[in-house]
Design a protein around this motif. Sequence first.
Motif, PDB file in Angstrom:
ATOM      1  N   GLN A   1       0.804  -1.286   0.072  1.00 56.55           N
ATOM      2  CA  GLN A   1      -0.007  -0.159  -0.174  1.00 56.55           C
ATOM      3  C   GLN A   1       0.943   1.179  -0.005  1.00 56.55           C
ATOM      4  N   VAL A   2       0.361   2.300  -0.651  1.00 65.07           N
ATOM      5  CA  VAL A   2       1.161   3.408  -0.683  1.00 65.07           C
ATOM      6  C   VAL A   2       0.001   4.561  -0.218  1.00 65.07           C
ATOM      7  N   GLN A   3       0.443   5.581   0.790  1.00 65.78           N
ATOM      8  CA  GLN A   3      -0.537   6.486   0.961  1.00 65.78           C
ATOM      9  C   GLN A   3       0.004   7.709   0.609  1.00 65.78           C
ATOM     10  N   LEU A   4      -0.737   8.669   0.242  1.00 65.93           N
ATOM     11  CA  LEU A   4      -0.352   9.904  -0.591  1.00 65.93           C
ATOM     12  C   LEU A   4      -1.237  11.274   0.240  1.00 65.93           C
ATOM     13  N   VAL A   5      -0.476  12.239   0.676  1.00 62.83           N
ATOM     14  CA  VAL A   5      -1.108  13.467   1.223  1.00 62.83           C
ATOM     15  C   VAL A   5      -0.500  14.723   0.680  1.00 62.83           C
ATOM     16  N   GLU A   6      -1.578  15.322  -0.005  1.00 68.70           N
ATOM     17  CA  GLU A   6      -1.211  16.536  -0.517  1.00 68.70           C
ATOM     18  C   GLU A   6      -1.378  17.637   0.454  1.00 68.70           C
ATOM     19  N   SER A   7      -0.606  18.870   0.151  1.00 67.42           N
ATOM     20  CA  SER A   7      -0.874  20.031   0.758  1.00 67.42           C
ATOM     21  C   SER A   7      -0.417  21.436   0.169  1.00 67.42           C
ATOM     22  N   GLY A   8      -0.565  22.332   0.482  1.00 67.43           N
ATOM     23  CA  GLY A   8      -0.360  23.696   0.018  1.00 67.43           C
ATOM     24  C   GLY A   8      -1.234  24.358  -0.980  1.00 67.43           C
ATOM     25  N   LEU A  18       1.693  29.177  -6.198  1.00 71.58           N
ATOM     26  CA  LEU A  18       1.662  28.428  -5.020  1.00 71.58           C
ATOM     27  C   LEU A  18       2.726  27.171  -5.453  1.00 71.58           C
ATOM     28  N   ARG A  19       2.925  26.369  -4.070  1.00 73.34           N
ATOM     29  CA  ARG A  19       3.613  25.165  -4.305  1.00 73.34           C
ATOM     30  C   ARG A  19       3.128  24.010  -3.675  1.00 73.34           C
ATOM     31  N   LEU A  20       2.532  23.060  -4.253  1.00 73.62           N
ATOM     32  CA  LEU A  20       1.959  22.065  -3.821  1.00 73.62           C
ATOM     33  C   LEU A  20       2.938  20.693  -3.185  1.00 73.62           C
ATOM     34  N   SER A  21       2.663  20.214  -2.401  1.00 74.88           N
ATOM     35  CA  SER A  21       3.256  18.910  -1.940  1.00 74.88           C
ATOM     36  C   SER A  21       2.636  17.640  -1.660  1.00 74.88           C
ATOM     37  N   CYS A  22       3.083  16.612  -2.038  1.00 76.15           N
ATOM     38  CA  CYS A  22       2.563  15.379  -2.018  1.00 76.15           C
ATOM     39  C   CYS A  22       3.398  14.343  -1.125  1.00 76.15           C
ATOM     40  N   ALA A  23       3.323  14.233   0.006  1.00 80.62           N
ATOM     41  CA  ALA A  23       3.882  13.212   0.753  1.00 80.62           C
ATOM     42  C   ALA A  23       3.474  11.849   0.798  1.00 80.62           C
ATOM     43  N   GLN A  82       5.352  23.342  -8.392  1.00 81.46           N
ATOM     44  CA  GLN A  82       5.790  24.696  -8.308  1.00 81.46           C
ATOM     45  C   GLN A  82       4.553  25.393  -9.419  1.00 81.46           C
ATOM     46  N   MET A  83       3.809  26.080  -9.168  1.00 81.10           N
ATOM     47  CA  MET A  83       2.701  26.620 -10.014  1.00 81.10           C
ATOM     48  C   MET A  83       3.060  28.074  -9.987  1.00 81.10           C
ATOM     49  N   ASN A  84       3.439  28.716 -11.131  1.00 80.25           N
ATOM     50  CA  ASN A  84       3.723  30.319 -11.258  1.00 80.25           C
ATOM     51  C   ASN A  84       2.574  30.821 -12.310  1.00 80.25           C
ATOM     52  N   SER A  85       2.533  31.949 -12.315  1.00 78.81           N
ATOM     53  CA  SER A  85       1.653  32.757 -13.319  1.00 78.81           C
ATOM     54  C   SER A  85       0.508  31.933 -13.404  1.00 78.81           C
ATOM     55  N   LEU A  86      -0.212  31.794 -12.344  1.00 76.97           N
ATOM     56  CA  LEU A  86      -1.381  31.141 -12.064  1.00 76.97           C
ATOM     57  C   LEU A  86      -2.603  32.003 -12.969  1.00 76.97           C
ATOM     58  N   LYS A  87      -3.606  31.155 -13.494  1.00 75.22           N
ATOM     59  CA  LYS A  87      -4.596  31.731 -14.222  1.00 75.22           C
ATOM     60  C   LYS A  87      -6.016  31.288 -13.503  1.00 75.22           C
ATOM     61  N   PRO A  88      -7.135  32.018 -13.486  1.00 74.96           N
ATOM     62  CA  PRO A  88      -8.241  31.316 -13.194  1.00 74.96           C
ATOM     63  C   PRO A  88      -8.767  30.053 -13.591  1.00 74.96           C
ATOM     64  N   GLU A  89      -8.480  29.696 -14.814  1.00 71.29           N
ATOM     65  CA  GLU A  89      -8.615  28.613 -15.383  1.00 71.29           C
ATOM     66  C   GLU A  89      -7.856  27.431 -14.567  1.00 71.29           C
ATOM     67  N   ASP A  90      -6.774  27.573 -13.919  1.00 68.75           N
ATOM     68  CA  ASP A  90      -6.246  26.647 -12.987  1.00 68.75           C
ATOM     69  C   ASP A  90      -7.035  26.475 -11.775  1.00 68.75           C
ATOM     70  N   THR A  91      -7.885  27.096 -11.355  1.00 68.33           N
ATOM     71  CA  THR A  91      -8.924  26.756 -10.371  1.00 68.33           C
ATOM     72  C   THR A  91      -9.272  25.179 -10.557  1.00 68.33           C
ATOM     73  N   ALA A  92      -9.025  24.340  -9.467  1.00 63.98           N
ATOM     74  CA  ALA A  92      -9.382  23.017  -9.491  1.00 63.98           C
ATOM     75  C   ALA A  92      -8.993  22.298  -8.100  1.00 63.98           C
ATOM     76  N   VAL A  93      -9.638  21.128  -7.998  1.00 65.96           N
ATOM     77  CA  VAL A  93      -8.870  20.271  -6.786  1.00 65.96           C
ATOM     78  C   VAL A  93      -7.703  19.346  -7.400  1.00 65.96           C
ATOM     79  N   TYR A  94      -6.359  19.628  -7.007  1.00 63.50           N
ATOM     80  CA  TYR A  94      -5.120  19.242  -7.449  1.00 63.50           C
ATOM     81  C   TYR A  94      -5.097  17.579  -6.662  1.00 63.50           C
ATOM     82  N   TYR A  95      -4.664  16.678  -7.245  1.00 64.24           N
ATOM     83  CA  TYR A  95      -4.613  15.370  -6.460  1.00 64.24           C
ATOM     84  C   TYR A  95      -3.295  14.656  -7.260  1.00 64.24           C
TER      85      TYR A  95
END
Length: 122
Positions: A1-8, A18-23, A82-95
Amino acid sequence: QVQLVESGGGLVQAGGSLRLSCAASGRTFSRSVMAWFRQAPGKERDFVASITVPFSITRYADSVKGRFTISSDNTKNTMYLQMNSLKPEDTAVYYCAAGPTTSAVTAPYDYWGQGTQVTVSS
């Protein structure tokens, strides 16, 4: 099993970053590809970027090339977006996801995190 936890995730203005992390924990050595997908309301879950472990070969969706950077720190079992120059169309839940092979579709990825919301205001 692998467990993944996002944050950021969070709320940011257009043009911001923004910078997202996945542990990852568990049998992480059993999966050689890590990826980010995103899902906006009412839409399918779309590929964002992937990275192979341990050779760090990356792949990006055309919509994020030049703006997003995927990376990993294998000593910490953590992947980043690492997400730079973000746009409104980048709005979403990131997995974040883990799987045995690189793919831009969800099917090969058999481990998923719970997701983190990214909202970009105009």
